[in-house]
Design a protein around this motif. Structure first.
Motif, PDB file in Angstrom:
ATOM      1  N   GLY A  91       8.439  14.493  -7.578  1.00 38.49           N
ATOM      2  CA  GLY A  91       8.966  14.920  -8.863  1.00 38.49           C
ATOM      3  C   GLY A  91       9.301  13.738  -9.749  1.00 38.49           C
ATOM      4  O   GLY A  91       8.619  12.711  -9.732  1.00 38.49           O
ATOM      5  N   ASN A  92      10.390  13.868 -10.504  1.00 34.81           N
ATOM      6  CA  ASN A  92      10.827  12.792 -11.386  1.00 34.81           C
ATOM      7  C   ASN A  92      12.006  12.012 -10.826  1.00 34.81           C
ATOM      8  O   ASN A  92      12.493  11.073 -11.459  1.00 34.81           O
ATOM      9  N   ASP A  93      12.462  12.402  -9.632  1.00 36.99           N
ATOM     10  CA  ASP A  93      13.711  11.854  -9.123  1.00 36.99           C
ATOM     11  C   ASP A  93      13.553  10.819  -8.016  1.00 36.99           C
ATOM     12  O   ASP A  93      14.464  10.033  -7.771  1.00 36.99           O
ATOM     13  N   GLU A  94      12.428  10.831  -7.325  1.00 35.68           N
ATOM     14  CA  GLU A  94      12.315   9.960  -6.159  1.00 35.68           C
ATOM     15  C   GLU A  94      10.923   9.344  -6.067  1.00 35.68           C
ATOM     16  O   GLU A  94       9.917  10.001  -6.280  1.00 35.68           O
ATOM     17  N   HIS A  95      10.909   8.080  -5.693  1.00 36.54           N
ATOM     18  CA  HIS A  95       9.659   7.412  -5.358  1.00 36.54           C
ATOM     19  C   HIS A  95       9.959   6.354  -4.302  1.00 36.54           C
ATOM     20  O   HIS A  95      11.118   5.986  -4.085  1.00 36.54           O
ATOM     21  N   GLY A  96       8.924   5.883  -3.649  1.00 39.43           N
ATOM     22  CA  GLY A  96       9.120   4.871  -2.619  1.00 39.43           C
ATOM     23  C   GLY A  96       7.857   4.681  -1.817  1.00 39.43           C
ATOM     24  O   GLY A  96       6.741   4.815  -2.336  1.00 39.43           O
ATOM     25  N   TYR A  97       8.043   4.375  -0.511  1.00 41.70           N
ATOM     26  CA  TYR A  97       6.913   4.139   0.381  1.00 41.70           C
ATOM     27  C   TYR A  97       7.087   4.975   1.648  1.00 41.70           C
ATOM     28  O   TYR A  97       8.212   5.187   2.121  1.00 41.70           O
ATOM     29  N   ILE A  98       5.961   5.426   2.193  1.00 41.82           N
ATOM     30  CA  ILE A  98       5.985   6.297   3.369  1.00 41.82           C
ATOM     31  C   ILE A  98       4.902   5.858   4.353  1.00 41.82           C
ATOM     32  O   ILE A  98       3.834   5.365   3.947  1.00 41.82           O
ATOM     33  N   ALA A  99       5.182   6.003   5.646  1.00 38.33           N
ATOM     34  CA  ALA A  99       4.243   5.624   6.703  1.00 38.33           C
ATOM     35  C   ALA A  99       4.057   6.785   7.670  1.00 38.33           C
ATOM     36  O   ALA A  99       4.948   7.625   7.833  1.00 38.33           O
ATOM     37  N   HIS A 100       2.909   6.803   8.337  1.00 39.93           N
ATOM     38  CA  HIS A 100       2.514   7.906   9.219  1.00 39.93           C
ATOM     39  C   HIS A 100       2.096   7.358  10.576  1.00 39.93           C
ATOM     40  O   HIS A 100       1.422   6.339  10.667  1.00 39.93           O
ATOM     41  N   ASN A 101       2.472   8.049  11.632  1.00 32.33           N
ATOM     42  CA  ASN A 101       2.022   7.773  12.992  1.00 32.33           C
ATOM     43  C   ASN A 101       1.433   9.055  13.573  1.00 32.33           C
ATOM     44  O   ASN A 101       2.109  10.074  13.609  1.00 32.33           O
ATOM     45  N   GLY A 102       0.183   8.985  14.002  1.00 30.69           N
ATOM     46  CA  GLY A 102      -0.473  10.152  14.585  1.00 30.69           C
ATOM     47  C   GLY A 102      -1.703  10.521  13.789  1.00 30.69           C
ATOM     48  O   GLY A 102      -2.164   9.764  12.936  1.00 30.69           O
ATOM     49  N   ILE A 103      -2.245  11.695  14.080  1.00 33.20           N
ATOM     50  CA  ILE A 103      -3.411  12.204  13.353  1.00 33.20           C
ATOM     51  C   ILE A 103      -3.010  13.493  12.649  1.00 33.20           C
ATOM     52  O   ILE A 103      -2.527  14.432  13.281  1.00 33.20           O
ATOM     53  N   ALA A 104      -3.190  13.520  11.343  1.00 32.80           N
ATOM     54  CA  ALA A 104      -2.898  14.724  10.558  1.00 32.80           C
ATOM     55  C   ALA A 104      -4.127  15.624  10.608  1.00 32.80           C
ATOM     56  O   ALA A 104      -5.008  15.565   9.746  1.00 32.80           O
ATOM     57  N   GLN A 105      -4.204  16.450  11.632  1.00 34.85           N
ATOM     58  CA  GLN A 105      -5.400  17.235  11.910  1.00 34.85           C
ATOM     59  C   GLN A 105      -5.796  18.143  10.743  1.00 34.85           C
ATOM     60  O   GLN A 105      -6.988  18.367  10.510  1.00 34.85           O
ATOM     61  N   LYS A 106      -4.819  18.649  10.022  1.00 37.23           N
ATOM     62  CA  LYS A 106      -5.122  19.552   8.906  1.00 37.23           C
ATOM     63  C   LYS A 106      -5.653  18.809   7.686  1.00 37.23           C
ATOM     64  O   LYS A 106      -6.094  19.443   6.725  1.00 37.23           O
ATOM     65  N   HIS A 107      -5.615  17.474   7.738  1.00 37.09           N
ATOM     66  CA  HIS A 107      -5.926  16.697   6.535  1.00 37.09           C
ATOM     67  C   HIS A 107      -6.993  15.632   6.790  1.00 37.09           C
ATOM     68  O   HIS A 107      -7.063  14.645   6.069  1.00 37.09           O
ATOM     69  N   THR A 108      -7.811  15.858   7.812  1.00 39.93           N
ATOM     70  CA  THR A 108      -8.867  14.879   8.082  1.00 39.93           C
ATOM     71  C   THR A 108      -9.967  14.927   7.029  1.00 39.93           C
ATOM     72  O   THR A 108     -10.719  13.955   6.878  1.00 39.93           O
ATOM     73  N   ASN A 109     -10.063  16.034   6.315  1.00 42.53           N
ATOM     74  CA  ASN A 109     -11.006  16.137   5.195  1.00 42.53           C
ATOM     75  C   ASN A 109     -10.223  16.271   3.898  1.00 42.53           C
ATOM     76  O   ASN A 109      -9.271  17.045   3.815  1.00 42.53           O
ATOM     77  N   GLY A 110     -10.616  15.510   2.911  1.00 45.09           N
ATOM     78  CA  GLY A 110      -9.909  15.555   1.644  1.00 45.09           C
ATOM     79  C   GLY A 110     -10.387  14.473   0.704  1.00 45.09           C
ATOM     80  O   GLY A 110     -11.487  13.940   0.852  1.00 45.09           O
ATOM     81  N   ARG A 111      -9.567  14.128  -0.245  1.00 45.02           N
ATOM     82  CA  ARG A 111      -9.941  13.125  -1.248  1.00 45.02           C
ATOM     83  C   ARG A 111     -10.222  11.775  -0.606  1.00 45.02           C
ATOM     84  O   ARG A 111     -11.097  11.030  -1.039  1.00 45.02           O
ATOM     85  N   TYR A 112      -9.467  11.454   0.440  1.00 45.59           N
ATOM     86  CA  TYR A 112      -9.570  10.135   1.065  1.00 45.59           C
ATOM     87  C   TYR A 112     -10.199  10.234   2.451  1.00 45.59           C
ATOM     88  O   TYR A 112     -10.135  11.286   3.109  1.00 45.59           O
ATOM     89  N   ALA A 113     -10.760   9.125   2.927  1.00 42.89           N
ATOM     90  CA  ALA A 113     -11.245   9.061   4.303  1.00 42.89           C
ATOM     91  C   ALA A 113     -10.076   9.035   5.278  1.00 42.89           C
ATOM     92  O   ALA A 113     -10.212   9.437   6.435  1.00 42.89           O
ATOM     93  N   SER A 114      -8.916   8.587   4.799  1.00 44.75           N
ATOM     94  CA  SER A 114      -7.718   8.485   5.628  1.00 44.75           C
ATOM     95  C   SER A 114      -6.982   9.822   5.684  1.00 44.75           C
ATOM     96  O   SER A 114      -6.582  10.372   4.648  1.00 44.75           O
ATOM     97  N   ASP A 115      -6.788  10.343   6.896  1.00 46.92           N
ATOM     98  CA  ASP A 115      -6.027  11.585   7.050  1.00 46.92           C
ATOM     99  C   ASP A 115      -4.578  11.389   6.614  1.00 46.92           C
ATOM    100  O   ASP A 115      -3.948  12.302   6.069  1.00 46.92           O
ATOM    101  N   SER A 116      -4.048  10.184   6.822  1.00 43.54           N
ATOM    102  CA  SER A 116      -2.666   9.903   6.416  1.00 43.54           C
ATOM    103  C   SER A 116      -2.511  10.052   4.913  1.00 43.54           C
ATOM    104  O   SER A 116      -1.573  10.698   4.425  1.00 43.54           O
TER     105      SER A 116
END
Length: 219
Positions: A91-116
């Motif tokens: 939204g307009n209230d929060e921004h920052g950085y985020i990291a992922h560990n594991g495989i996001a199985q539901k998101h292996t296909n999408g805009r990016y080659a990276s599931d994360s």
């Protein structure tokens, strides 16, 4: 596999812990931290360069909240764009950085080659919830330096026996990934380059008078 580590002000992983995390997850490393001037990030597909930065600034980073990630590539090329942590906006209230560990199985296909990156995009636009653990573990640091895990971490002792949080502890086992597995996954040239980078980071640390076990600069 990957690994996320977070540390509040006054705590930090030891240099040995960081190098073990890096050895088992050699496909990119990054750190985000918040100091008096704001939120910052350093990341590189060459783990050695990120390790060198951390070791040279270990004491300064120890005085700040930090989010650290080491990547083992499963989806997407080994490059800076796919190196965590990633920028996010809520939204307009929060921004920052985020990291992922594991495989996001539901998101292996999408805009990016990276599931994360696909999972984070869906999360920040309200299309998915990443708190149930089915898509791996996620941790973030916001513009005010607040660290939050979307999924529960493990707490272990870091430098000076101060607590740190990690997404997993598989990196602590020397046999977690064997040399035969490394040879099957990476060619000799890659391994030679990684070893050179690792050795350079350790040498820089020793030249700066930093104890490799505690991470404390010798006087």
């Amino acid at each position: 596999m990957c690994v996320i580590a977070t540390a509040e002000k006054g705590s930090m992983p030891t240099i040995d812990q960081l190098t073990r995390m890096s050895e088992t997850n050699p496909d990119g490393a990054g750190i985000a931290w918040h100091d008096d001037t704001g939120l910052h990030r350093v990341r590189n597909a060459d783990n050695g360069k990120t390790l060198t930065f951390i070791t040279k600034h270990w004491n300064e980073l120890k005085a700040t909240p930090c989010l650290i990630h080491f990547r083992l590539a499963t989806h997407g090329a080994v490059n800076t764009e796919n190196t965590h942590p990633f920028r996010y906006t809520l939204g307009n209230d929060e921004h920052g950085y985020i990291a992922h560990n594991g495989i996001a199985q539901k998101h292996t296909n999408g805009r990016y080659a990276s599931d994360s990156r696909n999972a984070i995009l869906a999360w920040q636009t309200g299309q998915t919830d990443l708190t149930d653990g089915t898509q791996g573990k996620f941790a973030k640091i916001d513009q005010n330096g607040r660290i939050q895990w979307l999924t529960p971490p493990q707490t272990i002792e870091g430098a000076e026996d101060k607590p740190i949080q990690v997404s997993n502890t598989r990196w602590r086992e020397p046999a977690a990934i064997t040399w035969d597995e490394w040879e099957n996954a990476y060619d000799d040239a890659y391994m030679e380059g990684w070893n050179d980078g690792y050795e350079a980071a350790i040498n820089d640390m020793l030249n700066d008078g930093i104890d490799t076990t505690t991470g404390i600069r010798r006087r």
